[in-house]
Design an enzyme around this catalytic site. Structure first.
Site, mmCIF file in Angstrom:
data_model
loop_
_atom_site.group_PDB
_atom_site.id
_atom_site.type_symbol
_atom_site.label_atom_id
_atom_site.label_comp_id
_atom_site.label_asym_id
_atom_site.label_seq_id
_atom_site.Cartn_x
_atom_site.Cartn_y
_atom_site.Cartn_z
ATOM 1 N N GLU A 154 0.978 -0.823 0.394
ATOM 2 C CA GLU A 154 -0.174 0.259 -0.149
ATOM 3 C C GLU A 154 0.903 0.869 -0.040
ATOM 4 O O GLU A 154 1.592 1.864 0.876
ATOM 5 C CB GLU A 154 -0.920 0.206 0.926
ATOM 6 C CG GLU A 154 -1.674 1.366 1.167
ATOM 7 C CD GLU A 154 -2.657 1.277 2.201
ATOM 8 O OE1 GLU A 154 -2.672 0.727 3.454
ATOM 9 O OE2 GLU A 154 -2.993 1.887 2.248
ATOM 10 N N LYS A 173 -2.496 -1.556 -3.578
ATOM 11 C CA LYS A 173 -3.152 -1.033 -2.567
ATOM 12 C C LYS A 173 -2.996 0.500 -3.172
ATOM 13 O O LYS A 173 -2.620 0.867 -2.258
ATOM 14 C CB LYS A 173 -3.349 -1.506 -1.474
ATOM 15 C CG LYS A 173 -4.685 -0.717 -0.406
ATOM 16 C CD LYS A 173 -5.217 -1.238 1.098
ATOM 17 C CE LYS A 173 -5.535 0.071 1.459
ATOM 18 N NZ LYS A 173 -6.524 -0.946 2.591
HETATM 19 P P1 13P Z 1 -8.771 4.034 3.897
HETATM 20 O O1 13P Z 1 -10.210 3.299 3.214
HETATM 21 O O2 13P Z 1 -9.582 4.792 4.898
HETATM 22 O O3 13P Z 1 -7.705 4.985 3.176
HETATM 23 O O4 13P Z 1 -8.531 3.295 4.771
HETATM 24 C C1 13P Z 1 -7.434 2.434 3.806
HETATM 25 C C2 13P Z 1 -6.362 1.374 4.444
HETATM 26 O O5 13P Z 1 -6.263 0.869 5.053
HETATM 27 C C3 13P Z 1 -5.422 2.716 5.928
HETATM 28 O O6 13P Z 1 -4.050 2.718 5.633
#
Ligand code: 13P
Length: 342
Positions: A177, A219
């Site tokens: 991510e 992600k």
């Molecule tokens: P949000 O969808 O609120 O951005 O959170 C996703 C997430 O896993 C943040 O690390």
């Protein structure tokens, strides 16, 4: 490396147009969200809220995996049933956030580096033994004057690569991510350039660290103008540019891209995901899915407000958002969906 297990898990996570629910807020983040609604900032309130989420009837129809936090993966319902068992019984694969949060990157004002690599191998083994089958690590990239720097992009990509390789060694599918933040007045075009540069660095490091692309999930952020940018682009424009950036940077071997919501409203996050699937799905090499926290949870949290009597209505709101996002994976989300699934 158990290649088969990794590929199977990654496939299961995005089968049947389902997606992921991120419920891995750290205690400070959870408390910040509770504070704005006057909910007590206690361990019991956090536990009760997470119990509300995992016991939502029907959640497994739309959610294939839930990302937990170290505290949550060890917690139980009030009646003593472990959250892990409740999720598995509902057909939801447990995942775990394994980064230790961000800290300032030395000598780089305004930039962050994610920590948590020390001791990670042992922690991953413990989570796998407990039943987790995937993990998450979030890197944060801010846009501003002269940032992001090259060193920030490289340091964060390197950490993501090291984390992902360790996960795969243990049998956990890594969710990678790299989040380009929405804060600021930058344009859509600036976000595109930064997002592409981030993703190029990330995949260079994933390859360098010998990460199996078929056994990981990306992600990313959607490509969006900054929150205070005077021009807020249309859903079509956001979809066009996000797809263009992803096609340029994400290898076809990656099975799925599951967006974070990043502070978008719940409806906009669904509408944008829907638009991308509706207009581009047949020509994309990867599935386009969701791994939202706020865009699934926030309406439920606003209803719950820490009151037992609001649990049922909050669970309905949570399920509703999960259904809207499943519809968005199919390109079937419309204004009517907002009404029908309630
Ligand atoms: P949000 O969808 O609120 O951005 O959170 C996703 C997430 O896993 C943040 O690390």
């Amino acid at each position: 490396m158990n290649t088969k297990l990794l590929i199977d898990t990654a496939k299961k996570l995005f089968a049947d147009d389902k997606g992921l629910l991120a419920m891995d807020e750290s205690n400070p983040t959870c408390h910040k969200r509770f504070a704005t609604l006057g909910i007590p900032q206690t361990m019991e309130a956090r536990r009760a809220y997470r119990e509300l989420i995992v016991t939502t009837p029907g959640l497994g129809e739309c959610i294939s995996g839930a990302i937990l936090y170290d505290e949550t993966i060890r917690q139980q319902k009030k009646d003593g049933a472990p959250f892990l068992k409740v999720l598995i019984d509902a057909g939801i694969i447990p995942g775990i956030k394994v980064d230790a949060g961000t800290e300032d990157l030395a000598a780089h004002p305004g930039e962050k580096i994610t920590g948590g690599l020390d001791g990670l191998r042992d922690r991953l083994r413990e989570y796998f033994q407990m039943g987790a089958r995937f993990a998450k690590w979030r890197a944060v990239i801010a846009i501003g004057k002269d940032i992001p720097s090259r060193s920030c992009l490289e340091a964060n990509a390197h950490a993501l690569g090291r984390y992902a390789a360790l996960c795969q060694e243990t049998g956990l599918v890594p969710i990678v991510e790299p989040e380009v933040l929405m804060d600021g007045d930058h344009t859509l075009e600036v976000c595109r350039k930064v997002t592409e540069e981030v993703l190029r660095n990330v995949f260079m490091q994933l390859n360098c660290q010998r990460v199996l692309l078929e056994g990981m999930i990306l992600k990313p952020n959607m490509v969006l103008p900054g929150l205070t940018c005077p021009t807020q682009n249309s859903v079509d424009e956001v979809a066009d540019i996000t797809i263009k950036s992803l096609l340029r940077t994400v290898p076809a071997a990656v099975p799925a891209i599951a967006f974070l919501s990043g502070g978008q409203s719940a409806e906009l996050a669904s509408a944008r995901l829907n638009n991308m699937n509706l207009r581009f799905k047949p020509q994309l090499p990867w599935s386009l899915a969701f791994s939202f926290a706020r865009a699934i949870q926030q309406p439920a949290l606003d209803i719950w407000r820490g009151e037992e009597s609001n649990v049922k209505a909050a669970q309905e709101a949570l399920l509703h958002r999960a259904r809207c996002n499943r519809a968005a994976r199919r390109g079937e989300y419309t204004a009517a969906t907002e009404k029908i699934t309630r």
